[in-house]
Design an enzyme around this catalytic site. Structure first.
Site, PDB file in Angstrom:
ATOM      1  N   GLY A 197       0.845  -1.182   0.000  1.00 28.16           N
ATOM      2  CA  GLY A 197       0.000   0.000   0.000  1.00 28.16           C
ATOM      3  C   GLY A 197       0.884   1.237   0.000  1.00 28.16           C
ATOM      4  O   GLY A 197       2.072   1.163   0.298  1.00 28.16           O
ATOM      5  N   LYS A 198       0.303   2.374  -0.322  1.00 26.62           N
ATOM      6  CA  LYS A 198       1.063   3.632  -0.282  1.00 26.62           C
ATOM      7  C   LYS A 198       0.079   4.789  -0.233  1.00 26.62           C
ATOM      8  O   LYS A 198      -1.044   4.692  -0.732  1.00 26.62           O
ATOM      9  CB  LYS A 198       1.969   3.766  -1.505  1.00 26.62           C
ATOM     10  CG  LYS A 198       3.219   4.593  -1.242  1.00 26.62           C
ATOM     11  CD  LYS A 198       4.221   3.812  -0.384  1.00 26.62           C
ATOM     12  CE  LYS A 198       5.525   4.600  -0.225  1.00 26.62           C
ATOM     13  NZ  LYS A 198       6.512   3.812   0.530  1.00 26.62           N
ATOM     14  N   GLY A 199       0.535   5.888   0.342  1.00 26.09           N
ATOM     15  CA  GLY A 199      -0.314   7.060   0.434  1.00 26.09           C
ATOM     16  C   GLY A 199       0.466   8.326   0.175  1.00 26.09           C
ATOM     17  O   GLY A 199       1.700   8.306   0.088  1.00 26.09           O
TER      18      GLY A 199
END
Length: 279
Positions: free
Chosen positions: A101-103
């Site tokens: 995941g990444k934000g």
């Protein structure tokens, strides 16, 4: 070619050597979920500014999503897609039972006051808290984010959900359940990879090294390389770089950057202290 297109090209090249079927490759080519949110932040002058925020959850095949949140003026959905894709493989290679995941937020945090930065950090959580959490998606620091920002975020998550485990974010300060060694972990990992390659490629015991970046990764990496006897020829930050044929002292460079906000002008220190010149 944007970052995510580049990541997909990497997948195609890897597929040639892989026994994975077409279904798995197709699944890895598309994130499981993408979120783009508008985050309103009240500025210190009373006005409101809207920032675009992101969370991309690439794969949960191995477990909850895992990956950092970056605050950068050039952050966009394609960059975050690519980073979440790479996190899937990083976790798999390391044998970690989590997915990628990444934000991020499109913002230059240097333009914000500390209070504005806190409001933005809490705003990111307010928009996305329903899709993150210890058993679902665990964010962490990344470019231009740190333990203080994680502290604000985990506090906001607790307020919104009632979760008191404080396990919703990693990279928190030690006083709030963070891990000892977290600050140097990425730079240290880079050194370990280099050292393995050095031996495999039969490079000298002591090498000359150039470090790009003076953040949590680059700054710590420079110190670690120097501690192991390698010569740091050059270092750079977002505004420029410095070079010294005799080698730089990373601790002195870091202090100068902390005091002046940039490496530029580092040569103004005495030659005995720096032995450096601008590149």
């Amino acid at each position: 070619m944007n970052a995510f297109e580049n990541a997909l090209e990497q997948l195609k090249r890897a597929a040639v050597l892989s026994k994975s079927g077409n279904e798995m490759l197709a699944r890895l080519s598309k994130p499981e979920r993408e979120l783009v949110v508008s985050i309103p932040v009240q500025l210190d002058d009373g006005s409101t500014k809207f920032f675009e925020g992101y969370r991309v959850q690439h794969s949960s095949l191995r477990g909850p999503y895992k990956g950092g949140i970056r605050f950068h003026r050039e952050a966009d959905i394609n960059e975050v897609r690519a980073l979440s894709f790479w996190m899937t493989f990083k976790c798999a290679v390391a044998g970690i039972p989590m997915g990628g995941g990444k934000g991020g937020v499109t913002v230059d945090p240097r333009d914000l006051s500390k209070k504005e930065l806190e409001r933005l950090s809490r705003g990111w959580v307010q928009r996305l808290y329903q899709v993150i959490g210890p058993k679902q998606d665990v964010p962490a620091p990344d470019v231009n984010t740190n333990g203080q920002i994680m502290s604000w975020m985990v506090d906001e998550y607790q307020k919104l959900t009632g979760d008191t485990t404080r396990a919703s974010f990693t990279g928190k300060p030690l006083s709030e359940g963070g891990s000892e060694g977290r600050e140097v972990a990425t730079g240290m990992g880079g050194f370990y990879v280099f050292d393995a390659l050095r031996k495999d490629l039969k490079l000298p015991e002591k090498c000359t090294v150039v470090i790009q970046g003076m953040g949590n990764v680059g700054g710590n990496a420079a110190k670690i390389f120097a501690e192991h006897g390698h010569t740091i020829l050059a270092m750079s930050d977002s505004k420029g770089g410095i070079y010294a044929a005799e080698g730089l002292d990373p601790a002195a460079v870091e202090k100068y950057k902390k005091d002046h906000g940039s490496l530029l002008g580092f040569r103004k220190l005495s030659k005995s202290a720096t032995k450096s010149s601008l590149s």
